[in-house]
Design an enzyme around this catalytic site. Structure first.
Site, PDB file in Angstrom:
ATOM      1  N   ASP A  67     -13.795 -31.702 -14.046  1.00 57.77           N
ATOM      2  CA  ASP A  67     -15.023 -31.354 -13.325  1.00 57.77           C
ATOM      3  C   ASP A  67     -15.920 -30.451 -14.165  1.00 57.77           C
ATOM      4  O   ASP A  67     -15.528 -30.003 -15.237  1.00 57.77           O
ATOM      5  CB  ASP A  67     -14.679 -30.690 -11.980  1.00 57.77           C
ATOM      6  CG  ASP A  67     -13.585 -29.631 -12.101  1.00 57.77           C
ATOM      7  OD1 ASP A  67     -13.294 -29.202 -13.229  1.00 57.77           O
ATOM      8  OD2 ASP A  67     -13.043 -29.229 -11.064  1.00 57.77           O
ATOM      9  N   ASP A 136      -8.248 -23.801  -0.517  1.00 57.47           N
ATOM     10  CA  ASP A 136      -8.559 -24.699   0.606  1.00 57.47           C
ATOM     11  C   ASP A 136      -8.014 -26.106   0.377  1.00 57.47           C
ATOM     12  O   ASP A 136      -8.386 -27.052   1.081  1.00 57.47           O
ATOM     13  CB  ASP A 136     -10.078 -24.743   0.862  1.00 57.47           C
ATOM     14  CG  ASP A 136     -10.860 -25.276  -0.338  1.00 57.47           C
ATOM     15  OD1 ASP A 136     -10.224 -25.656  -1.356  1.00 57.47           O
ATOM     16  OD2 ASP A 136     -12.103 -25.320  -0.260  1.00 57.47           O
ATOM     17  N   HIS A 138      -8.349 -28.013  -2.351  1.00 55.27           N
ATOM     18  CA  HIS A 138      -9.096 -28.947  -3.207  1.00 55.27           C
ATOM     19  C   HIS A 138      -8.380 -29.144  -4.536  1.00 55.27           C
ATOM     20  O   HIS A 138      -7.697 -28.238  -5.020  1.00 55.27           O
ATOM     21  CB  HIS A 138     -10.551 -28.508  -3.402  1.00 55.27           C
ATOM     22  CG  HIS A 138     -10.782 -27.319  -4.291  1.00 55.27           C
ATOM     23  ND1 HIS A 138     -11.215 -26.101  -3.829  1.00 55.27           N
ATOM     24  CD2 HIS A 138     -10.669 -27.173  -5.643  1.00 55.27           C
ATOM     25  CE1 HIS A 138     -11.362 -25.269  -4.839  1.00 55.27           C
ATOM     26  NE2 HIS A 138     -11.026 -25.878  -5.951  1.00 55.27           N
ATOM     27  N   GLU A 143     -13.709 -30.978  -2.421  1.00 53.15           N
ATOM     28  CA  GLU A 143     -13.594 -30.034  -1.313  1.00 53.15           C
ATOM     29  C   GLU A 143     -13.132 -30.751  -0.038  1.00 53.15           C
ATOM     30  O   GLU A 143     -13.175 -31.983   0.046  1.00 53.15           O
ATOM     31  CB  GLU A 143     -14.962 -29.378  -1.069  1.00 53.15           C
ATOM     32  CG  GLU A 143     -15.477 -28.560  -2.254  1.00 53.15           C
ATOM     33  CD  GLU A 143     -14.792 -27.194  -2.405  1.00 53.15           C
ATOM     34  OE1 GLU A 143     -13.633 -27.045  -1.973  1.00 53.15           O
ATOM     35  OE2 GLU A 143     -15.441 -26.288  -2.954  1.00 53.15           O
TER      36      GLU A 143
HETATM   37  C1  GLP Z   1     -11.505 -24.528  -9.474  1.00 46.65           C
HETATM   38  C2  GLP Z   1     -11.270 -25.764 -10.340  1.00 46.65           C
HETATM   39  C3  GLP Z   1      -9.974 -26.451  -9.982  1.00 46.65           C
HETATM   40  C4  GLP Z   1      -8.858 -25.439  -9.917  1.00 46.65           C
HETATM   41  C5  GLP Z   1      -9.152 -24.412  -8.846  1.00 46.65           C
HETATM   42  C6  GLP Z   1      -8.049 -23.376  -8.710  1.00 46.65           C
HETATM   43  O1  GLP Z   1     -12.115 -24.786  -8.283  1.00 46.65           O
HETATM   44  N1  GLP Z   1     -12.347 -26.692 -10.252  1.00 46.65           N
HETATM   45  O2  GLP Z   1      -9.691 -27.454 -10.962  1.00 46.65           O
HETATM   46  O3  GLP Z   1      -7.650 -26.085  -9.640  1.00 46.65           O
HETATM   47  O4  GLP Z   1     -10.337 -23.754  -9.207  1.00 46.65           O
HETATM   48  O5  GLP Z   1      -8.239 -22.366  -9.664  1.00 46.65           O
HETATM   49  P1  GLP Z   1      -7.164 -21.308 -10.071  1.00 46.65           P
HETATM   50  O6  GLP Z   1      -6.144 -22.050 -10.850  1.00 46.65           O
HETATM   51  O7  GLP Z   1      -7.912 -20.321 -10.912  1.00 46.65           O
HETATM   52  O8  GLP Z   1      -6.640 -20.725  -8.816  1.00 46.65           O
END
Ligand code: GLP
Length: 261
Positions: A67, A136, A138, A143
């Protein structure tokens, strides 16, 4: 789905790095799927260490990112293309031009999304996709409410995700972009092996839904229950709401030696 509970992120990183190392030994031109966020950082550090020790080479591999934020300037340090270079791809021997992400600065966004889908398909698809999970539920930036069959497209970030990610933007919510481009759930499901990592109590509810909940667009990661080869690696805190935690631990402890990840 295989659920592996480990003491900490370093133990998780060793297991994931083993899977990547084995894949690249068997298939040096493998296609990797890379996630940003803090969850995979220990994995990337371990892969960098192994690359420096000549235990694994990325020289012939390719990589696709999940992304990207829409509208962050090319040089912005939080642009995911720059983040992944700082955290991983710029530290190993992968060719810079072999790393691709959705173009969050493209003028024609639908065309940029189609081009990204085409590029993944032309590369033969992703062999091993590393994933994190949002609080959440995702994955990538899909989302709650995302179509379970979605493809790369623009999405509006939820307020929760923007709050979660504000720590990367001087704790200033206003600086966090409102939109992103993300591989869809349908896109992610075409990867041959999904490897999701999560640590900490703040991920426990999302992990509970992912592994033991009903498949629902409200918890987008649950689509992984339909994947034939999905591995979820968590620490004790992220596993704290799992009903069958003891069973998952026993399963991993008694796993036949010949069975790989
Ligand atoms: C972002 C990214 C996701 C990731 C998520 C969780 O939203 N787009 O790919 O999995 O954060 O992040 P973290 O690993 O820092 O908790």
């Amino acid at each position: 789905m295989e659920l592996i509970i480990q003491p900490d992120d370093r133990a998780i990183a060793t297991i994931v790095a083993d899977a990547v190392t084995t894949l690249l030994a068997d298939k040096p031109d493998a296609v990797l799927g890379l996630a940003t966020g803090s969850s995979p950082l220990a994995v990337y550090d371990e892969l960098v260490r192994r690359n420096e020790a000549s235990e694994v080479s990325f020289a012939r591999s390719r990589a696709f990112m999940l992304d990207e934020y829409v509208g962050l300037a090319a040089e912005h340090p939080q642009r995911y293309r720059n983040v992944i270079e700082t955290e991983f791809t710029g530290r190993v021997d992968i060719r810079a031009e072999a790393v691709q992400g959705p173009d969050g600065l493209g003028e024609d966004i639908p065309a940029a999304c189609r081009a990204y889908e085409d590029a993944i398909a032309a590369a033969g698809g992703v062999d091993l996709q590393i994933l994190g999970i949002g609080t959440d539920g995702h994955i990538a930036f899909n989302e709650p409410g995302s179509s379970l069959a979605s493809r790369t497209r623009i999405k509006t970030l939820t307020r929760q995700t923007r709050l979660d990610n504000a720590r990367f933007f001087d704790d200033d919510l206003e600086q966090v972009p409102t939109h992103c481009l993300t591989q869809g759930l349908g896109t992610i499901m075409t990867a041959k092996h999904l490897v999701l990592v999560a640590t900490g109590a703040h991920k426990a509810e999302a992990i509970h839904h992912l592994v033991e909940g009903s498949v629902s667009a409200m918890w987008p990661a649950t689509i992984m229950q339909h994947h034939p080869h999905a591995t979820v690696l968590v620490d004790g805190a992220a596993a704290s709401r799992l009903q069958l935690a003891d069973y998952y631990r026993e399963t991993y402890e008694t796993k036949p030696a010949w069975q790989s990840l």
